[in-house]
Write a protein that holds these residues in place. Sequence first.
Motif, PDB file in Angstrom:
ATOM      1  N   THR A   1      21.760  -3.323  -4.564  1.00  0.00           N
ATOM      2  CA  THR A   1      20.479  -2.685  -4.284  1.00  0.00           C
ATOM      3  C   THR A   1      19.680  -3.530  -3.290  1.00  0.00           C
ATOM      4  N   ASP A   2      18.677  -2.896  -2.675  1.00  0.00           N
ATOM      5  CA  ASP A   2      17.731  -3.641  -1.854  1.00  0.00           C
ATOM      6  C   ASP A   2      16.331  -3.583  -2.458  1.00  0.00           C
ATOM      7  N   GLN A   3      16.239  -3.082  -3.708  1.00  0.00           N
ATOM      8  CA  GLN A   3      14.961  -2.992  -4.397  1.00  0.00           C
ATOM      9  C   GLN A   3      14.830  -4.113  -5.436  1.00  0.00           C
ATOM     10  N   PRO A   4      13.658  -4.755  -5.543  1.00  0.00           N
ATOM     11  CA  PRO A   4      13.515  -5.903  -6.441  1.00  0.00           C
ATOM     12  C   PRO A   4      13.351  -5.553  -7.914  1.00  0.00           C
TER      13      PRO A   4
ATOM     14  N   LEU B   1      16.168  -5.292 -13.303  1.00  0.00           N
ATOM     15  CA  LEU B   1      15.793  -6.218 -12.248  1.00  0.00           C
ATOM     16  C   LEU B   1      14.279  -6.390 -12.270  1.00  0.00           C
ATOM     17  N   VAL B   2      13.834  -7.654 -12.230  1.00  0.00           N
ATOM     18  CA  VAL B   2      12.416  -7.975 -12.189  1.00  0.00           C
ATOM     19  C   VAL B   2      12.190  -8.947 -11.038  1.00  0.00           C
ATOM     20  N   GLU B   3      11.577  -8.464  -9.982  1.00  0.00           N
ATOM     21  CA  GLU B   3      11.333  -9.285  -8.791  1.00  0.00           C
ATOM     22  C   GLU B   3      12.611  -9.974  -8.299  1.00  0.00           C
ATOM     23  N   GLY B   4      13.705  -9.243  -8.316  1.00  0.00           N
ATOM     24  CA  GLY B   4      14.966  -9.741  -7.787  1.00  0.00           C
ATOM     25  C   GLY B   4      15.805 -10.554  -8.744  1.00  0.00           C
ATOM     26  N   ALA B   5      15.305 -10.821  -9.952  1.00  0.00           N
ATOM     27  CA  ALA B   5      16.065 -11.540 -10.980  1.00  0.00           C
ATOM     28  C   ALA B   5      16.566 -10.545 -12.019  1.00  0.00           C
ATOM     29  N   LEU B   6      17.693 -10.861 -12.660  1.00  0.00           N
ATOM     30  CA  LEU B   6      18.235  -9.978 -13.692  1.00  0.00           C
ATOM     31  C   LEU B   6      17.733 -10.432 -15.056  1.00  0.00           C
ATOM     32  N   ARG B   7      17.139  -9.504 -15.778  1.00  0.00           N
ATOM     33  CA  ARG B   7      16.571  -9.827 -17.089  1.00  0.00           C
ATOM     34  C   ARG B   7      17.217  -8.980 -18.166  1.00  0.00           C
ATOM     35  N   LEU B   8      17.744  -9.644 -19.179  1.00  0.00           N
ATOM     36  CA  LEU B   8      18.254  -8.990 -20.383  1.00  0.00           C
ATOM     37  C   LEU B   8      17.242  -9.202 -21.495  1.00  0.00           C
ATOM     38  N   ARG B   9      16.728  -8.124 -22.026  1.00  0.00           N
ATOM     39  CA  ARG B   9      15.863  -8.171 -23.204  1.00  0.00           C
ATOM     40  C   ARG B   9      16.588  -7.444 -24.315  1.00  0.00           C
ATOM     41  N   TYR B  10      16.661  -8.068 -25.483  1.00  0.00           N
ATOM     42  CA  TYR B  10      17.415  -7.461 -26.576  1.00  0.00           C
ATOM     43  C   TYR B  10      16.821  -7.858 -27.912  1.00  0.00           C
ATOM     44  N   ASN B  11      17.149  -7.070 -28.926  1.00  0.00           N
ATOM     45  CA  ASN B  11      16.712  -7.344 -30.290  1.00  0.00           C
ATOM     46  C   ASN B  11      17.837  -6.939 -31.223  1.00  0.00           C
ATOM     47  N   LEU B  12      18.166  -7.824 -32.137  1.00  0.00           N
ATOM     48  CA  LEU B  12      19.168  -7.521 -33.160  1.00  0.00           C
ATOM     49  C   LEU B  12      18.542  -7.516 -34.546  1.00  0.00           C
ATOM     50  N   GLY B  13      17.226  -7.243 -34.580  1.00  0.00           N
ATOM     51  CA  GLY B  13      16.518  -7.133 -35.843  1.00  0.00           C
ATOM     52  C   GLY B  13      15.683  -8.336 -36.201  1.00  0.00           C
TER      53      GLY B  13
END
Length: 205
Positions: free
Chosen positions: A48-51, A71-83
Motif C-alpha cells: 500500500t501507499d497509505q499510512p 496500519l497506524v502511521e505506516g507501522a503495523l499494529r496488532l491489538r488483541y484480547n484473549l480474555g
Amino acid sequence: MRSLVVAAVFVVFGFCSGFLLDGSTNSYSQFRKWGGGTNGSLEFEFKTDQPNGLLLYTDDGGTYDFFEIKLVEGALRLRYNLGGGAQIITVGRELNDGHWHKVHVQRHEDRTILTVDNVSQMRTSRGKEFNFGRFGTNSDVFVGGMPTWYNTKLTLLALPSVIFEPRFVGAVRNLIYPDVEGGPPRRQETRPKDHRVRKTLTFFL
C-alpha cells in the motif's frame, strides 16, 4: 447475498493468490473462520501507499476475544484480547512504501508473536485460559474493512471501535491460516458469494 467486496480484484497466479481493495464504503473481503485455538498461526502479505487502514479483524462473536491488525502511521499494529485484557504489539515503520511486506502472527498458549519482514515482537497475555473464543461461534475473518451491516449491530463485535477504522487501500496476497481447529495452515480464498470480480489484476505478476 450477505456482503460484497466492491471494486475488489481477485487473481490466482501459480502459488500466489491476492486481491485489491479500493477503500470505498463497501470494500472488504471475507474469509473462513480462523482456527486460532491456543497455538494457531496466520500470515499474509500486503502492499500500500497509505499510512493507515484496517488490514484484518476477527473475534469470538462479540464477547471478549479479538485480533485486529492495522496500519497506524505506516507501522503495523496488532491489538488483541484473549480474555485477560487487550495487548498491543507494534512492528515496523514506513510500511506504506508501495512494496510487499510479510506479516506473520504466531500463538503459543499465553504468548503471541508478531513478525513483519523478519522483525518480531512478543507479548504475554494475562489469565489462565488462552483459547481464541469458541470456533463454532467465532466470526469470519475480514480483510480490508468491516461489512456495513455491523454499524447497527455493534454488540456482535468484541471490539466495536473496529467499525470506525479507515478501510485499507492496496493489495493483499497469500493469506494462510488453519480454518479448522487443530488443522494445518492453508491458503485461503474469498467466498464466491461475498465478492465480485471486475477485472484482471496484472501488477501481481
